[in-house]
Every structure is written in structure tokens, then in C-alpha cells.
Design an enzyme around this catalytic site. Structure first.
Site, PDB file in Angstrom:
ATOM      1  N   HIS A  37     -51.917  82.421  62.704  1.00 41.23           N
ATOM      2  CA  HIS A  37     -51.791  81.489  61.602  1.00 41.23           C
ATOM      3  C   HIS A  37     -52.883  81.677  60.545  1.00 41.23           C
ATOM      4  CE1 HIS A  37     -49.366  78.333  60.142  1.00 41.23           C
ATOM      5  NE2 HIS A  37     -50.365  77.474  59.991  1.00 41.23           N
ATOM      6  N   TYR A  81     -44.735  78.863  65.270  1.00 39.27           N
ATOM      7  CA  TYR A  81     -46.186  78.710  65.425  1.00 39.27           C
ATOM      8  C   TYR A  81     -46.525  77.606  66.427  1.00 39.27           C
ATOM      9  CZ  TYR A  81     -47.355  82.003  61.759  1.00 39.27           C
ATOM     10  OH  TYR A  81     -47.518  83.147  61.050  1.00 39.27           O
TER      11      TYR A  81
END
Lengths: 604, 228
Positions: free
Chosen positions: B27, B14
């Protein structure tokens, strides 16, 4: 499309290659004799009778005479110009009137010297030559011939060595070929020889001239300007013309006397289908490939009847007997004709081939010269529609017995290729010859036209460049070649029929897309050159080339990524290219990869 | 490194997605994330009770996604900032490579690079609760298939093919793996399965499973496969 239907003159191709070759032969015949080009012939063709009943028959007979004439008997240029001037500047009522005028006043004058030469040969070298003469000539000719024979005997016996110097051979008798040589020897030339020889030689030459004078006088009296020759002497005055291609056709037949020759030529021009048996059909009398009407053994085409063709082409037989004129003889290749369905392109390309004849010695040079002219014509005439059907036709011989094809090679350009070639920028950039071997060069344009992929050529050239074996430096042609490849060879669907409405926009689009591809490849190439250090580029080039040759896309990208991890700026500029054009491009990734390699070479 | 490192690798991914919009979209989104990654490969490793040690400090792992932009963004992120926070230390990305995908056919054999999780919902004491299913339960295969078709439909905006998907594991290859993932101060344990299996079905579905991962929780490092 830019084609305009040009013709009020009617001088256009028909779409049948055999007749069209005749049309081209017809044009070339007129060009050879009068020195006029296609456009001027088209202008004259607005007055059809003058062209077909006047200019054509005279040119045809002149060319037949010149085919075998000596320097002495060739048709003089002045006579041709005089005829043309008089014909074009007079008023005429009919084609027949023009033909009569042409034949009686000019064909007869043009043929006089060659006729005289043949008669002289006949008298001197044929056993019964004198016996065949008309009575009013016999006595005087016999007397002169007797003198000539004595002189000949004396010369041959006494001066064999000197005669060898003049004639180039030793022989117990003179030969027919010697006549022209003897007549061309001047008094000055004879000064270096003994007086005895000189005197006898001059006397012999005078005999020949006297005989020729007698024949000339007779021809002028009975033939020149006359509507008909004396009936009894019709065969005596036969025009000595012979064409191996049309040996048995009308006025070429040995049995055809003067009047028959004249009438036959007129029949051919006026295409009198009903009147003349031989014109009722188009058969193997004209060409071996046509049907024989008597024994239909070698039927290659369907039997063609002239009646059907008359409305198709008004002067069909004029073209058919000009067929052999369209071909040009090339050493080692035979008789060759470039043919497309457009008269202008066909005319121009063949003319160029003829001009460059001495340099054309094999097929590759022939094709190269042909392509250069095709491209020039394409640009100037914009007849891209004609380019899909082009052929190189080759005959081994144009002999009546052995009219044999050696080869018919299809060399058509697709619409897409024509569209690409019509773009000035693209064409100029691939009009380059790349070195691909020690002494091997490839002309990119030719390669493209032949529908061969350009990338292999570029790759071979890159190998030369990488190993410093060529001095060629330019990059643009390489990138354009790859850009073309990426568009021409991508997305090709194997469909037999295509929606005609979709073809045209696709053609326009392809040029735009090639330029876009070029832009993208060139930017990537420059980024590689400018942002990756020279040392790194040089160290990696061979490895990348080898990977590309093995067609390993992922290894290529990964190797490149390793370099780019050290060159952040270069990575940012190239990442989209790497992903979109190489990694995700199953069809043409190798072409885009090759473009990147040009960047590793450096240069502009 | 600890044995349960999925959440650590997931965080690295991420953080390394260079496209911020894409990162926040992934996310924050509640649906599928459409990527998966393998377990860590440590060529020279030493196992201790609570942790693994890479003796030369090197390890590698695989990431896969049907979303090309995501991969592009990841590669960009790793090349842009090769230095990454890893647990309490730092590691450097040495290089990034692309793998050549296999040719997808109706019948293929795979092995897992990260274990597969399949869940089902069961009622217990009147409350619906999620349970991990094991490969001896037919529900495992039913839910695996349903999950794959759902993911495919969501990613591509629909699926017009045959939903039939047959997964046959090689029984002796099945190995259970218990993995803990910390979640909001709690620790969640998952029963996942390594295996070799044969799969039969629409090659498009199989390709999607290869790209995105089979089973659930792919973006947490579950269900990645390679041809066996």
C-alpha cells in the site's frame, strides 16, 4: 564405505563371473562334504596346501561319488571326519605330499564301494563282464556268478508276483538297479514270503555279497594305501566317476585310467600350465561358451590363455571344475545362481535359496527370497558397493552338450537405494506387504529395490481401504513409501556421468530428506484426520481420489479448499502444505496429495 | 454497484491481505505492486443508468500475481474473514479457486479481463503531463514493452533475456473504456482498452505479463489477461 579388504586367505571373488561362480562352487563343495561354512574355509585357507591339495580333491571325488551313489556306496561320514581330522592335525611339507596322502589313503577308501558296485554290475549284466577281470579273480567270480544266474532264473520263473512286491516290477531278468534293493532286504522282510522264495533270495543275496567281498579284497590289496596301482590293472581300477559338464576334461574321460585320473587331478590343482597341453588354454572343454581351439566356430569370448590367468588366480582350474556346483536346480526354472561381485553376499543368498528350495516354484518367489536375503546381508555386511552388480543366472541344463543360458537377469540396487535400505527406520517401515487386490499383495521393499515407484501401489491400496476391502490399517508404511517416492523420483537428471565427489553427499542427504518429507506428510495427514470431521472426510475421499487419478492438480486443490473454507483451523494448519507441496510443486505434487488422502482414511 | 468500482475492489484486496507487513508494504510503496485483478463478472446482472445490479447478489472476479506470498495471504484472508465490506453493504466470500495457468510459449493469444492502460509523457505549455495512449499510436506498444521489462526486472532483480516483445491487437476487438478512479478528493479519468491480441517474445516476459498484468496501473484493476 564400510568394506574392508578381508583376505589373507586369497579366497575372494575376482570380478569375472565365470571364475567367481567357480569360487562359489568350490566353497559349496567343501561345505557340502565337510559341513564347514565360508568363514571356517577362509580360516583353513591360510594353510593353502591343506585346503587345495587335501580337502579339495577328497571333497571333489566324494561329491562325484555321492552324485550317483546308492545308499550302500555313499562315502561314509565317519571316513570324511577321520580324513579331515588327520589332515588338519598333521604336519606337511608340501602340497604334493598332502595330495599323495589324500589320494592313496582316503580317496581310494572313499571310492571303494562305488567301484565294487560298478564291477558287480559289470559282471552280472555285461556280456563280457567276467572276461575283463584279472586272472586271479576270474575263476572264483565265474563260479559264484553261475550260482547266482541259476538262482535268479529260479526266482524269476517261480516267484514273479512276490518279486514284484520286493522290486516293484516284473521282468525276466534282474536289472542293475535291483542290486541295491536286493541288498537292502533284511531277513525280517522275507518272513512274509514263502519259505522257498525266502531261501533262494537269501542265497542270491549271499552270492552278491560274496562277489562284492572278492572285489573289495582285491581293491584293498592293490589300491588302498598304495602309491601306484599295478600298471596292468590301471584301467581296471579306474574311479567310476563321470560328470556331464566336464565330460571330455582330463580325469573324467572314460579312457583315463586310475593313475591318469590321479595325475590329472594333481595337474589341475597345481595348475601346471607348461606341462600339460590341456591346461595351456581355457577353452570349451570346460565350458561351451568359451572358444574351441580346434575349430574356432563358437567364439563367444576372446581366446583365453591360461598363462595370463595364472597370476590372476592361483587355483584357476580348481574353481573352473567347481563351476557347476555353484548352481542349484529349481523345479520349472532349471539351474539358478544368484551372483554379485561379493563372495559373502553371493554365498549367503545362494545358501538361503537352497534352504528354501522346496518352497521356490516360480520366478516371483525366487526373487522375493533372494531380496530378503540380500537385504539381510546388506545390513549385516554393509557391502553396499557390491549391490550395484547383481544377477540371477539361469542355465537350462548343465549337460556338456547343452550348456545353455536360459536367462541372465540384472537385479542390481543403485547406491541410492542401498543407502535408503541401510537406514533402520525407513527399512522397517517399508518392509510391509500391502494388499492391492482381492488376493494380490505387493511387498514395498521389493518394489523399491526394483526401482518401481511406490505411489501407484499406495493408491491401489487406498482404493481397497476406501471401499473396506482390506483389513490392513497401518498408515506409517504408506507415508514412508510416499516420502521415498518424493525424493527418489524427484530431481532426477538424465546425466550419464556424475561427478563422483557429489555422489556420496547426495546419498547421505537423501535419507535425511526422506525423513523430512515423511515428517511433513505425516503432520499434514494427522491434521486432516483430526481437524476435518469424519463424515466430511468419508464423503470426499472417493472424489479426491478420482481427481488425483486424473492428475488434475488445480481441481484437487480447489476441492480441498472448499472443504477447508468450512474448517478454519484445518486450513491454517494445511495452507503451507497446500501451497508449497501441491500448488507450487510441479514434480511431486501428486505424491504429497496422496499423503493427504491417507489422512482422509483416518487410522494411525 | 457503480460502473467505476476499481477503487472498491482494490480496497477489498488490500484489506484482505492477511499478512499485515505485506499489505503495508504494498500500500505504502511507490513502485509496482505486482498484482492485478479483473473486472467484476456478474452472471445475472441488470444495467441501470448509474449502477449495475446483481439480481441474485452474486459476482466474481479474478486476481493474479507473480508474488505467491501475496496470493497465499489473500486466500488466507478471504477464508479467515469471508465477510467483507462492500460499498455500504456486506458480501460473503462463497469460495476461492485456483486457475490452472497456461503453458507459456513464444507466441500466444490473449484477451483482456480488465482493460489495458498505457501512458506517455508529453510536454504541454512547457509542463510535462501524462497522457493515455491508444492502440493506434506506436507509443502504446513501445511503452507496453518497456513497462513489462521494467516490472520484470524490479520483481526478479534483473532481466537477462531478449527485450523484444511484439504485441499485435485484433483491430476489431479493440474497445475503449473510460474509467474513473477517485484520488484525493479529485476524480481521475483513464482511457483503457479491452482487446484480443497476439504476443510474441520471451515466454518469461509473457508469463510475467499474465501474472502481473500488461500495461500500467495493474494493481488498480488494469491489464489482466487470459489466453484467448
Amino acid at each position: 564405505m564400510n568394506f574392508e579388504f578381508k583376505e589373507e586367505s586369497g579366497l575372494e571373488f575376482t570380478g569375472n563371473w565365470f571364475i567367481d561362480s567357480g569360487v562359489l562352487g568350490f566353497v559349496r563343495l567343501l561345505e557340502d562334504i565337510y559341513g564347514i561354512e565360508l568363514q571356517e574355509i577362509r580360516e583353513i585357507a591360510r594353510r593353502k596346501e591343506i585346503l587345495y591339495f587335501g580337502l579339495f580333491p577328497f571333497a571333489y571325488i566324494c561329491s562325484e561319488i555321492n552324485r550317483k551313489a546308492t545308499a550302500h556306496s555313499r562315502v561314509p561320514k565317519d571316513l570324511i571326519n577321520e580324513f579331515r581330522f588327520e589332515l588338519l592335525n598333521s604336519d606337511w611339507e608340501s602340497g604334493e605330499e598332502i595330495f599323495e596322502f589324500t589320494w592313496n589313503n582316503y580317496v581310494t577308501r572313499a571310492a571303494m564301494k562305488v567301484w565294487v558296485e560298478r564291477k558287480l554290475e559289470s559282471v552280472l549284466f555285461k556280456k563280457n563282464g567276467v572276461d575283463e577281470l584279472p586272472s586271479d579273480l576270474k575263476d572264483s567270480v565265474t563260479s559264484i556268478k553261475k550260482d547266482a544266474d541259476e538262482l535268479e532264473k529260479k526266482l524269476v520263473e517261480k516267484h514273479a508276483d512276490d518279486l514284484n512286491k520286493i522290486l516293484g516290477h516284473r521282468s525276466k531278468r534282474f536289472k542293475s538297479d535291483d542290486i541295491a534293493k536286493i541288498l537292502s532286504v533284511t531277513d525280517d522282510d522275507l518272513r512274509e514270503f514263502p519259505e522257498d522264495l525266502s531261501y533262494s533270495f537269501k542265497e542270491y543275496r549271499d552270492c552278491l555279497l560274496n562277489l562284492m567281498g572278492l572285489f573289495e579284497e582285491k581293491w584293498k590289496r592293490d589300491v588302498v594305501g598304495k602309491e601306484r596301482v599295478p600298471e596292468a590293472l590301471d584301467l581296471f581300477y579306474r574311479l567310476p566317476i563321470d560328470n556331464k559338464f566336464y565330460k571330455n576334461f582330463l580325469f573324467f574321460q572314460y579312457s583315463a585310467a586310475h593313475q591318469k585320473q590321479k595325475e590329472s587331478l594333481l595337474d589341475i590343482i597345481s595348475f601346471r600350465v607348461e606341462d600339460l597341453e590341456v591346461l595351456k588354454k581355457v577353452d570349451k572343454t570346460i565350458n561351451k561358451f568359451l572358444t574351441s581351439y580346434k575349430k574356432a566356430e563358437n567364439t563367444y569370448y576372446a581366446p583365453l590363455t591360461s598363462r595370463h590367468l595364472k597370476s590372476f588366480s592361483e587355483y584357476l582350474f580348481v574353481y573352473l571344475i567347481s563351476f557347476d556346483r555353484a548352481f542349484e536346480f529349481f523345479n520349472r526354472m532349471g539351474y539358478v545362481l544368484f551372483y554379485s561381485n561379493d563372495l559373502d553376499i553371493t554365498y549367503r543368498v545362494n545358501r538361503k535359496l537352497r534352504i528354501r528350495k522346496s518352497k521356490i516354484e516360480d520366478q516371483s518367489v525366487l526373487l522375493r527370497v533372494t531380496w530378503q536375503e540380500i537385504i539381510d546381508s546388506l545390513i549385516e555386511l554393509k557391502s553396499e558397493w557390491a549391490l550395484e552388480n547383481m544377477y540371477i543366472i539361469k542355465y537350462r541344463d548343465v549337460n556338456s552338450q547343452t550348456q545353455r543360458f536360459v536367462d541372465v537377469e540384472y537385479i542390481g540396487i543403485s547406491k541410492m537405494h542401498a543407502a535408503i535400505l541401510l537406514d533402520d527406520v525407513i527399512r522397517e517401515n517399508i518392509n510391509h506387504t500391502l494388499q492391492v487386490g482381492k488376493s494380490e499383495y505387493v511387498w514395498l521393499l521389493e518394489h523399491l529395490i526394483q526401482n518401481k515407484p511406490l505411489k501407484p501401489v499406495v493408491m491401489r491400496h487406498l482404493v481397497m481401504r476406501a471401499s473396506g476391502r482390506t483389513g490392513q490399517m497401518s498408515i506409517k508404511p504408506l507415508i514412508y513409501a510416499l516420502a521415498i517416492d518424493s525424493e527418489v523420483f524427484s530431481g532426477l537428471k538424465a546425466c550419464v556421468f556424475e561427478d563422483p565427489l557429489e555422489i556420496s553427499p547426495r546419498m547421505e542427504e537423501v535419507v535425511f530428506r526422506i525423513k523430512e518429507a515423511y515428517g511433513e506428510m505425516n503432520t499434514a495427514r494427522r491434521n486432516v484426520t483430526e481437524l476435518i470431521p469424519r463424515g466430511t472426510r468419508e464423503n470426499t475421499l472417493n472424489h479426491l481420489m478420482s481427481i488425483l487419478r486424473r492428475n488434475n492438480r488445480y481441481l484437487f486443490v480447489n476441492t480441498l479448499l472448499k472443504i477447508l473454507m468450512q474448517e478454519n483451523e484445518a486450513f491454517h494448519r494445511l495452507k503451507n502444505y497446500l501451497f508449497n507441496r501441491i500448488l507450487q510443486n510441479d514434480e511431486t505434487w501428486d505424491i504429497y496429495a496422496a499423503a493427504l488422502l491417507t489422512g482422509f482414511l483416518g487410522g494411525r | 454497484m457503480p460502473y467505476n468500482y476499481n477503487h472498491v475492489v482494490s480496497a477489498i484486496i488490500y484489506r484482505r491481505i492477511a499478512d499485515l507487513d505485506l499489505a503495508s508494504q504494498l500500500h505504502g510503496g511507490k513502485g509496482f505492486k505486482f498484482f492485478t485483478f479483473s473486472q467484476l463478472n456478474i452472471p445475472r446482472r441488470k444495467a441501470f443508468k448509474n449502477f449495475l445490479l446483481s439480481e441474485d447478489g452474486r459476482f466474481y472476479f479474478f486476481i493474479s500475481s507473480p508474488n505467491v506470498e501475496l496470493i497465499k495471504s489473500l486466500v488466507e484472508g478471504f477464508i479467515d474473514k469471508p465477510e467483507i465490506d462492500f460499498l455500504r453493504g456486506r458480501v460473503n466470500v462463497e469460495y476461492v479457486e485456483f486457475l490452472k495457468p497456461p503453458e507459456f510459449q513464444r507466441n500466444m493469444k490473449f484477451r483482456t479481463l480488465s482493460p489495458i492502460i498505457v501512458k506517455t509523457v508529453k510536454e504541454e505549455d512547457g509542463v510535462l503531463r501524462q497522457w493515455d495512449v491508444n492502440p493506434n499510436d506506436l507509443k502504446f506498444y513501445e511503452n507496453l514493452q518497456k513497462n513489462l521489462v521494467r516490472k520484470y526486472s524490479e520483481f526478479h532483480g534483473g532481466y537477462d533475456g531478449d527485450e523484444y516483445l511484439r504485441v499485435i491487437p485484433y483491430q476489431r476487438s479493440i474497445k475503449r473504456k473510460r474509467i474513473m478512479i477517485p484520488k484525493e478528493d479529485a476524480e481521475t479519468y483513464h482511457r483503457a482498452y479491452h482487446m484480443k491480441f497476439r504476443v510474441e517474445g520471451d515466454p518469461r516476459l509473457i508469463e510475467f505479463g499474465y501474472d502481473c498484468g500488461f500495461g500500467e496501473k495493474n494493481s488498480m484493476g488494469f491489464g489482466m489477461v487470459v489466453p484467448s
